[in-house]
Every structure is written in C-alpha cells, then in structure tokens.
Motif scaffolding. Sequence first.
Motif, PDB file in Angstrom:
ATOM      1  N   THR A   7       0.843  -1.187   0.000  1.00  0.00           N
ATOM      2  CA  THR A   7       0.000   0.000   0.000  1.00  0.00           C
ATOM      3  C   THR A   7       0.883   1.243   0.000  1.00  0.00           C
ATOM      4  N   VAL A   8       0.666   2.054  -0.981  1.00  0.00           N
ATOM      5  CA  VAL A   8       1.468   3.282  -1.060  1.00  0.00           C
ATOM      6  C   VAL A   8       0.541   4.464  -1.304  1.00  0.00           C
ATOM      7  N   THR A   9       0.712   5.502  -0.495  1.00  0.00           N
ATOM      8  CA  THR A   9      -0.046   6.725  -0.713  1.00  0.00           C
ATOM      9  C   THR A   9       0.793   7.634  -1.615  1.00  0.00           C
ATOM     10  N   VAL A  10       0.190   8.080  -2.678  1.00  0.00           N
ATOM     11  CA  VAL A  10       0.906   9.015  -3.542  1.00  0.00           C
ATOM     12  C   VAL A  10       0.357  10.408  -3.264  1.00  0.00           C
ATOM     13  N   PRO A  15      -5.082  14.740  -1.357  1.00  0.00           N
ATOM     14  CA  PRO A  15      -5.210  14.203   0.001  1.00  0.00           C
ATOM     15  C   PRO A  15      -6.322  13.163   0.130  1.00  0.00           C
ATOM     16  N   ASP A  16      -7.315  13.258  -0.731  1.00  0.00           N
ATOM     17  CA  ASP A  16      -8.449  12.342  -0.567  1.00  0.00           C
ATOM     18  C   ASP A  16      -8.320  11.080  -1.407  1.00  0.00           C
ATOM     19  N   THR A  82       6.474  10.608  -1.862  1.00  0.00           N
ATOM     20  CA  THR A  82       6.419  12.060  -1.639  1.00  0.00           C
ATOM     21  C   THR A  82       7.722  12.730  -2.093  1.00  0.00           C
ATOM     22  N   PRO A  83       7.665  13.994  -2.445  1.00  0.00           N
ATOM     23  CA  PRO A  83       8.910  14.673  -2.845  1.00  0.00           C
ATOM     24  C   PRO A  83       9.866  14.816  -1.666  1.00  0.00           C
TER      25      PRO A  83
END
Lengths: 652, 652
Positions: A7-10, A15-16, A82-83
């Motif tokens: 699971t990776v949040t990009v 944000p949603d 994230t950057p």
Amino acid sequence: MAAWDLTVTVEDLGPDAPPLQISVTSDLHIGGVILKLVEQTNLKRDWSDHALWWEQKQQWLLRTGWTLDKCGVHADARLIFTPQHKPLRLGLPNGATLKMRACFSSPVFRTVMGICRVLNLRHPEELSLLRPVEEKKKKKDKDSSEELYDLTDVPLTAGSVQALYNGMPAHFADSPKTEAVYKMLSVSLPSPAPEAIAKLYRPASIVDKTHIHTRWLDSSRSLMQQGIQENDKLGLRFKYYTFHDMDPKYDAVRLTQLYEQARWAILLEDIDCTEEEMMLFGALQYHIGKQSLSQDMVSSCQGMDDLESALKSLEVKMVGDGNSTDMLDNMTAPELNDHLKIFRPKRLTLKGYKQYWCKFQETSISYYKSKEDRYGEPIQQLNLKGCEVAPDVNVAGQKFCIKLLIPAPEGMNEIYLRCENEKQYSQWMAACKLASKGLTLLDSSYQSEVQNIQTFLSMQRSSSAAPTSQTDESINTHSLVSPRYQKKYKPKQLTPRILEAYQNIAQLSLTSAILKFLQIWQALPDFGISYFMVRFKGSRKDEVLGIANNRLIRIDLGVGDVVKTWRYSNMRQWNVNWDIRQVAIEFDGNINIAFGCVNADCKVVHEYIGGYIFMSTRARQQSDTLNEELSEHKTATHREKKNIPEATNGGN
Amino acid sequence: MDDIDAMFSDMMQEMDLLTQSFEAETESAPLPKPPSIPAPQEMNFSIGFTDLNASLHDLEDNDLDALMADLVADISATEEKFATERDTFKGSAPVAQIPSQPQSNFNLIASTDTSRPATSSNSIAAPPPPPTSKPSKEELEEQMKADKIKLALEKLKEAKVKKLVVKVEITDGSSKTLMVDERQTVRDVMDNLFEKTHCDCNVDWSVCETNPDLQTERAFEDHENLVEPLSTWTRDTENKVLFQEKKDKYEVFRNPQNFYMWKKDKKSLKDMKDKDKEQLLESSCLVLHFWVQENFCGASVIVPDLEGILYLKEDGKKSWRQRYFLLRASGLYYSPKGKTKASRDLVCLVQFDNVNVYYCKEYRIKYKAPTDHCFILKHPQIQKESQYIKYLCCDDVWSMTLWVTGIRIAKYGKQLYDNYKAAVRKAAGSATWANRTIQTSSNASTPSPTPKAKAANGHASHPAVETKGPGNQTSFPPPPPPSMEILPPQPPDPMLPPPLPAPSSTTKVNKFPPPPQFPQSSIPPPPTDDLPPPPPPPEDAEQPPDFLPPPPTSMTSYGGAALPPPPPEPLASLPPPPPAPQNFASAGGAPPPPPPPPPPPAPAPAAYQPTNSVRKVAPSPPQRTTPQLAAPSGGDFMSELMTAMQKKRSQP
C-alpha cells in the motif's frame, strides 16, 4: 516468490485519493517499486525528486538498489510516495521569514548546507535549524500575514561556486522578486519600532536562556524524521560562535545575517552589556541603518572595499595630476571664522558666556576680542589635537554647545563653545571633531561629518514625534537600545548619549561599521556561551552548563556565578551513555565530570561540544570545500563512545 | 599653461630661498646647529636638555659626531634622493611613470644580488616598456610638469618633517643621543639603539618615559610614534627617555595562562607545584600557542576577564576607596556598592581611547596610597597632578602587572601581538646572525683579517663610543663629494636598504638589519661569544622564511617573489657579493680608508633609490654609491657642515 500487495499513498494524487495497491515480490528493489508506482498513477511529470517514506518506522527508503526484503518492508507497511524537497518557512536571523524549498530526506546538516548554498552563505557548518518559540496566542493566527519572501521557485543547484550577476548570485537575478529577497538578505533591515522589541520574547533569566538551546534540531537526522512537516516554520541561526574566514567581499549575506543575529541578541537582552557599550551599539546600529539605506545595494555589500580602494587610488592620481592651483589649495588650509560665545568654567567665577571672534585654522582655534582685532595676537590659541569633544545640545531649547576638554600638562582645560544655530554648530563641531584626530578642514571627511551632525540634530528634533520605524532621515533612538534602557531613559536623554558615541564611529564605512559591531559583540564577556540546564553526577540540584567555543563553564543557578571552567584544550575524551542519557568528560589530570541534561536532549550538548572541537580544527584546512565527512563524524554520529585525541591536538 | 609655469617657477624660487636661509643659518651659527631646522615654522627642541644650544654644548664629542653623522646621512640621503629622482625624470624622461619605476629598480637589485653584471647591465639598458602609442608632445610636457610638481611637493613634505634630538639614558648609566624623525615608530628607534648599543636584541627592550613630577614610568609600545608624545612635554621638563629591559612588556605572550587563568592560578597553586616540571613546561608551551591563537588571532581580542578589589583615589581628596573593579574591552568599570556584578549595573570609570596606563613609584609617601603598587590612567599630555588623572592602587605587584597588562590588551588589542611578533623576529634574527657570523668568521679565510681585528679591538677598548664614520672625519679635509663614499654612517632608519654588502667578507653580514653584534663577531675566532643566542621562540619555525636571508625591507616591499631564491646551504643564503667593495671601512670601523675601492658601477644608485611611490614615509638611505650624482646644493651644504665641524674642533 509469492507476490503480495503493497500500500502506497501518492501525495500528488491529492489528500483524498485512496492509496494505491501495487503487487510486488520481496525481492523487488525499491527502484522497481517506484517504477511500478509511477506507471500506475498515469501521471506524466518529473518524479525524480520523489522517494518513499515509511511512516510507521519514520524513515526514508532512499536506497533504490535495496530489495524490499532487505529494507524489512512487508505487506503491513504503509508507504508514502512524496517529494524529498518541500517548502519550508525559514525564520532568518534578521527576523524576516523566507519560504523556500529544503531537503526533507537528508540529515539536517546537509539540509542546512543546501539552504546556505541558495542563500549564498559560506561556512554552513556554523549554522543550524531550530524550532521556533511556540506562539502563545492562538488568535494571532489571523495576524500572521507577515511579509513573506518567497524563494520556492529557485531550483537548488548542486554547484558550490556561484556565478555573480549584477553583484548577486545568478539565481537571485532572475526576477525582481528574487532580487528583493537578496536585498533583504544582504542589507540589514531598518530598526524595528520600540514597541515591537518590547513585545518580543526576552529571556529574563539564565534559566530562560537554557530553553533556547533545547530547540535545536538533531543534525544527523532528517527533517521528516524529526516531525517537521511541509510549510512548517523553523529558525535558521548561527549556532557555533566561531566565525571562520570572514571576508566582506564574499560574505555579504553572512555578515549581514550575523550582524542581525548579534543586534537582536543585544536588543532582546540575550547578552548583557554595560550602558556605555549599549550606547555604542545604538550608535553603530543607527549608522549601519543609515548607510544601508543610502547606499546602492550592490556597492554597499560587494563592491564596497573595491570602491574605496578605487577612490583612494583616484585621490592619489589627483595629487599627481593636480595642477598648481590644487597644490596651492593644499598648502593653505581653509579656515572657519565666526562670532562664538566662549565660556571657561573656573572655580569661584560666575562669568557666563562671552562673545569672541573665533578663527579655526589647521587644528587650532584662536580667539580675539573682536573681529577688528583679528590680525593681532589672539587672546588665546587652543590646539585641539588630542582633545575630547563632547556635544551639549538641546534642539528644542536652541542650545548648541561644544564642550572641549583640551589636554595640557596641568590637566584638562574645559572650554565651552556656544553656537548660534544648527548650521554654525555642525560646521564647528565637525571641525573640532576632525582636529581632535589631528585632521584639518582639508580632510575629505569634513563635509560628510558636517552632514552627519546635521542629520543627527534633525533626529533629535523628531525624536519626540510618534514612534515610527526607521525612515530615511529620522529615527527613534528607543529602537536602538534594549527595553531596559528604553525604560531607563527618555528619548531626549538617550539621543545625546548615542550622539556622543556616534561621533567616534561616524566615519566608518558600512562594512567596517558592521565589523566593528561584531567585534564589540564578540568582546563582551558573555559572548558565545550557550546555556544548558544540567545535573552533575552526584549533585542534587540543577546547575547550568555554559558551552563556549573554547571551554565549558559550570554556573551556579542561584547566584549566577561561574563555579568552574574547563577548557577543551585539556580535554582527553568525552562519552555519551545513551541509555541513561549522560555525558561524561575526561580532562587532563584525571578530572572526570559527568552530567545529564535536564531540559534538552543530551544529543544537543554532545553535538555542541563536538561541533566546537571540529570548528577549532578548521583553521588549518584552508580548503574552501568543507570536509563534510569529518564534520559529520564529529558532530553527528551516534557512536556510544568517542575518542578525540586528534581533536584535542587540533585545539592546541 | 603659462600660469602654471609661472607658479611652478615661483615654487622653485620659494624653495631655493628656503634652502638658502637654511644654509645661512648654518653658517652664522656659532656651533654647527643640527640642520634639522630647515623649515622656519618647524618646532624643534631637544629632549633631555634645556635647549638646543645647551644640548649641543652638553654633548660629548663622540655624541656630537654620531649626531652629525645622523644628520649628514639624513640630509645627503634626501638630497640625493631628489637628485636621482630628477635624474631619472630626465633620463627615462616622459614615459617613466612612477609606478613603473620600482619595478625596474627592483630588477636591478635582484640582478646585482645574483652578481651577474651582464644581466644587470641588460636590465639597465632595457628602458621601461615603451607605451603602445607615442604620446603627443603636450602629453609629454604635461607629464614632465606633473613629475616636477610631485617632486616639489615631496621636497616640501620632507622639509616639514619634524625631528627631535633625544637623549636616551641606558641602564648602565651612559646615554645615547640620537635624532628621531616624526615618522619613526618606537620600533625603528629601538632598532637604531640596538645598533648603537650592541646589546642583545631581546624582546624585552623598551623605550620608556619617566615623569619625576608624577613619579610615573611607561614603556612606549613598539608601534607608537616617539616624536608626538615627546613634543607635548613642557619645555622645562625633567622627564626622561630610558632604554631598558622590561620583563612585563611581552610577558602576556610568553605565559598567557598567567594572565588569562589568573583565578585558577591562585586556587590551584599547590597542584601546579606537584606536577612534574617537564610536563608543566610542555603543557605550557602548548597552552602558549593555544592561548595566543585563541585570544589574539580572531577579529576581536579577548581581554582577560580581570576583576577584583582595587583602591581608587577619590577625586580631589586624599583618601583612597576600595571598589570592586572589572576590566572589559570597552573600559574599566566598577560595581557600585549594593549592586550586582551584572553588566547593566556597572559604572564606567574610564574608557581607554584617550588615556594611557602608567606605572607609579612610591605613592605611599606621595599620595598616602595603601601600597606602593599603583598605576594611573591619564591623557598622555597631562604632565602634572590633576583631577583628570585616575589613580589606582593594587594589593601586590602581580595584580598590578595583571591590571596594567590587561588594560594594554584592551587598549591596543591585536596591535600588541603584532608588535610582539615583530620583536621576536628581530630578536631571533639577531641571534641567528650572531650564530652565523661566528661560524663564518671562524672558518672562512677573509681577505683582510688583521685590520678587522684591529678594528674590533678598538671597539672593545671603549665599547660605548660610536667610532663609525664621522668619528674619523676630522682627519679629512672638507670632503669633496667622491670621498663621501665612506663617510655616511648607518642610516638612521635601519629598516632601509643597507649599503652594498662587501664581497666575501664576513662583516658584510653585519650590514643587514641586526648589526649590533659585529664588533664581537669580527674578532676572529673566539667561539665563546658573549652573545648566547636566545632560544628561538616557538614561532621560530614559521618565521625564518620571513627574514632569512634578511633582505632590506624596501626590497621585500617590492614583492618577495622577485628575490633570487636562496640556495639551500646556510652560508650561501647570504646575499651574494655585489661587485663593489667600497664600504669596507665604514663597516669595519677601521680608521684608514680601505685600499683601492673603485667607484661602484654607475647605475647602481638608481637601483637603490626607493621611489616615493614605494616609501614615502622614511628618509632614503645614505647613498654611498652615488656621490657623483649628488645635487650641487647638497654637496655645498655638506661641505658647509663639515667646515663647521672642523671649526668647532679647532676652537678649544
């Protein structure tokens, strides 16, 4: 090998947006993960600055060659894509806030280096980041529309050598906006309003001072790891009070920011000084403020010395090329002739001022009974060389007196000259001032001296007006001194005192005035001491440990007296026991001390001591490129025990 | 154009008048007045005598000789300087621009030094680089005019220089009389005295002033100007100038820990004694370097944090009052009763800008001081008891030394350390040269050892007497210009280029800056020299490149890079012999003129002329090699002086 979902949040998806699920195997390396991720987002953009942040473990996965297995990442890990570089609000020493991008993934030490490279600050190892003081009033949030300088668009360049364009590093010359930022960085800001100073937080005691140093960030860990978020505010300050290789030619920003830090330290009573010193600091601030305003930015910071030397050589040339009229001018110095009132205080006389015809020639004043007698013998001739000149002025009362203390074998002769008006006063005052230094009216500084005095008089005139921050001419003297002296003296009383101190420095150029300010600051007895609240082993009460660039000081908390001083030159080694957070130091002659830190992390103390020892080795390595490895080794490693034989030798 | 011409000729006439009046004065004077009165407006009196005439009467014959020698050298140097300058202007005419001159001159020096006459003639033949485009005639004229004006200005400046005849008392009861130029620093004067007294040149030697009225004594700092303070003495003063060793002059640099860790010293005196002596020495050596580096190498000097109880004589009263004093860089403060020692509560007693610190003697009797260990702070011009003097009294000698030294550091800062380094270099230089001359004189077969031995004996019989040059002049008829070669003694300013070294003679060594030991060194073999070379100071290792081989300072000022690289072996590092051995006699002090010295190569003088653009401040050296070039007026004047001398001799 079995595939599993990661699971990776990009962040770039918003944000949603739900986290992405990508199917990976344990032997897939991080680079591969990122590739899959980017493919899945279907976004065309530059991803090169992005990296994976592992939230639970608070760490970056920066080694793209490592496999997930090697990194210890399993299906339960929640990663964020994230950057690495994010905007940060940076509080500069001069009080301004600058928004710029900083690296959130490398150790703070390197982040600071990157920031300093953009700001054109040499020797970044002397600076560090600290958390700001918590703002007490929550409702001030609305008020936080402070002027914000923005540098976020400026790319972080890798090269350390900056090309100069228009007297500033090329990356500042892009737009008027960035030029304004450079001006803010390299030219000292006008004095703040006295109210603003009084409103700011001031450490009231040595205990308060120890709190400042609890806020330094750990230079061996990244910003992210220390809980700093995008757009958070951090302070950038000179942390180590040893300033290596200061060169006004290259250090416009560094010098200005250091001056600002020193100025605020004095205004906010961070460092104590005597009344005389405060007056001199006030006069220098006034002078620096005036010079900064009047001078073109470029010449004021970069070309100042060049310009001066150019002027000098021009002057020499003029002497050489000068025709004979010039030469004759050189031989007969101009004079001042006027009616002045003279008063010589003597014991048991009540005689007041009496009018005489006065002639100022070379470095002497001759006075005659009347204008008609001027070709005869003067009543007296006063040679002002080496004398003391003090103003005794009250603009409101139209009193313009010059107090002269003329040395004589028997002591000092006290003489007052009373002038009629401002113009006369400024001319004669300037002449007296120059003569006391052995210069005649011929000296090139005469005109500027006259002007300086006039400016100062006008300053006194407006000092009773509403308090404003420094404009081109007028200034409130209260904004030049710390609140303690604001309370002690009215502006009316303060102005003559600052004027007096100002006489001695009025001829300095901007750069030398700043250097002089720093010099006096560094000569203060408490200069450069960082305080920490500690508890020594075997002691039952809290004490204060002062860390300076050459010594450690044990200070009694109650009285504030120095109990003991240890010098780094006698230090054999220091260790940190991370389990019980105790610092142990051994000095020559089997002197051992150990202490734990009460309110700061002992890492901060550890870094401070190591940092100073590293700084003392710098003098030798003249290379401009910092030996970063060494520095990190000294300041930022987590080794349990450290021997520093080479460092102590370096100190010697 | 015309009026410029007119003015210039006016100027020249004026100057001629000046010179004439000057000559007339010398002729009419019953005694050969020191010709340092060329400009009528010049204030001139001698120190140590009631007036000039008395001073001349009072002089021992040999003193007078020495003085005359100084004057003659001085004048001839000046005259010749202008003569040659004029010459160069004519010779290399219009394009010889001032800046280009030192360049070509230096080539000459370098080439003669390497004893390659061919090269030297080459470089002489080579004119200054021709300009790319031929200047027009007007430009040439303009240039000529500018040069002339410059010359005239220079001459005027020279005439205005204030000179004093100073009698300096030496510890052994003898005294030396010398002429001091207002441009000379105390360092220069001391170098002169070293040369005259043949003492070891250790760093403790100081020129001191005493004031019997105030019972004070103060050592001048090396960078101070001597003429200025002496000029402010009253005419009937009994003040004296002493030349003596003062142990505390630079003690702070030898044992800085005593001054900076004075608190610790008191407490841990016992511990110190227990320590192994060797270890102490070693550590103190380390400490020395460390301290000096730390406290004096930064931009600002760290003043020792002195504090303690001193007695202050109350204004205008006889009583002394105890106060708690603190030394800060900004001044001397005390803390008033009932207040804390915090900076803000301190009261400033005095700031150091306008005062000097003086040791006092026997104040217990004079002012009922609690002890005899007193010092005062006063303006240098105050010569008598006055309310403007601050009288302070310490408990013991050591604390007095601490305070006085501390105040000196606060007042002079880094300058003091620079002085010390210069003094060490000087001392080390003389030591090395002493060593070297012993070596060379013992193993080198010098061309004429016998006359030299004689000369040395002559010196030994009356060591205090200056037997150089002019002492023997009485046997000469009024010298025709060519014989001038051997007359002028050492230049008054020993920092100037020394005469051409004689070839392959050991004495040539002595003509370089540290010459005093030459009488001893020229005694053929005795290895037990009474000049034990002082142990080289710690900085020694870094210093030698600066002064070994000691080139004349004026040469180094041209840029060390152009110097011939010194050959590796020590003997060869002496400057190679130049072609002309003409000044043999004056160096050795042998009465008979040396065998045949042919006049030196004609171009040499040009090489030795320091151009005004390089050394404006110092009188040019005596030109032994350029008699032919001396201006006619200079020659006349010289013979006038000589006749006057002879008259005086024959009178009694």
